[in-house]
Scaffold this active site. Structure first.
Site: not given
Ligand code: VGL
Length: 196
Positions: A11, A97, A141
């Protein structure tokens, strides 16, 4: 026999970097470090997997529909794009995802490639036994990915200089690292002394 390894980048998207919808403070500082890991793995001929949060405009993951987070990483948006300086090679496998309207999908193991293949199956098909994890965010994540990877039976190495946390509470990242270590993750030395 030499063990098969893969790099897993979680991410590293505009919305999780400073200025983004859910910007992680200093989140972009890991990009040049990740690029060095990418180069190492590419040179060694080892596969690279890259995940992205890829949400629909309305999802229970967002505070606009009962969830915790401001809308972020909406499919096709600028915020959902990978950080522009991240040097993702053409043969890296991109997995998405959080694509449904009712899932958080923090873990990379909830992600699938463009044909719908799950990360776990792609890793197993290639005989990967050890994954090296970096990206955003340490306390969500990255943590969930590491814990699930261990649970699935992979050896998991945390790239500590290539992660960064949201830290809703200041201790969140440190606690996340503690939890990962307790679960059995190995913490890699910094990239300068990193050996594959
Ligand atoms: C994430 C908070 C909300 C991440 C994703 O990628 O860690 N954190 N959605």
């Amino acid at each position: 026999m030499k063990i098969s390894k893969a790099l897993l980048i979680v991410d590293v998207q505009n919305d999780f970097c400073p200025g983004g919808a859910l910007g992680v403070q200093n989140g972009d500082r890991i990009v040049p470090v990740l690029n060095r890991y990418i180069e190492r793995f590419a040179r060694a001929g080892m596969p690279i997997f890259v995940t992205r949060d890829w949400h629909p405009p309305m999802t229970s993951h967002f505070n606009t529909a009962g969830g915790v987070w401001p809308p972020h990483c909406i499919q096709g948006s600028k915020g959902a794009e990978f950080h522009p300086d991240l040097k993702i090679s053409n043969d890296a496998v991109v997995l998405s995802k959080g694509t449904a309207t009712d899932e958080d999908s923090y873990s990379a193991f909830a992600a699938a490639d463009s044909r719908g293949a799950a990360l776990k199956d792609l890793l197993r098909q290639r005989g990967i036994e050890r994954i090296y994890v970096g990206g955003l965010a340490t306390d969500y994540c990255v943590k969930e990915t590491v814990l699930e990877g261990l649970m699935q039976g992979f050896q998991v190495v945390l790239l500590q200089d290539a992660i960064c946390g949201v830290n809703l509470q200041p201790e969140d990242s440190a606690q996340a690292i503690d939890a990962m270590v307790k679960a059995g993750v190995t913490v890699a030395p910094p990239v300068d002394s990193f050996r594959l």
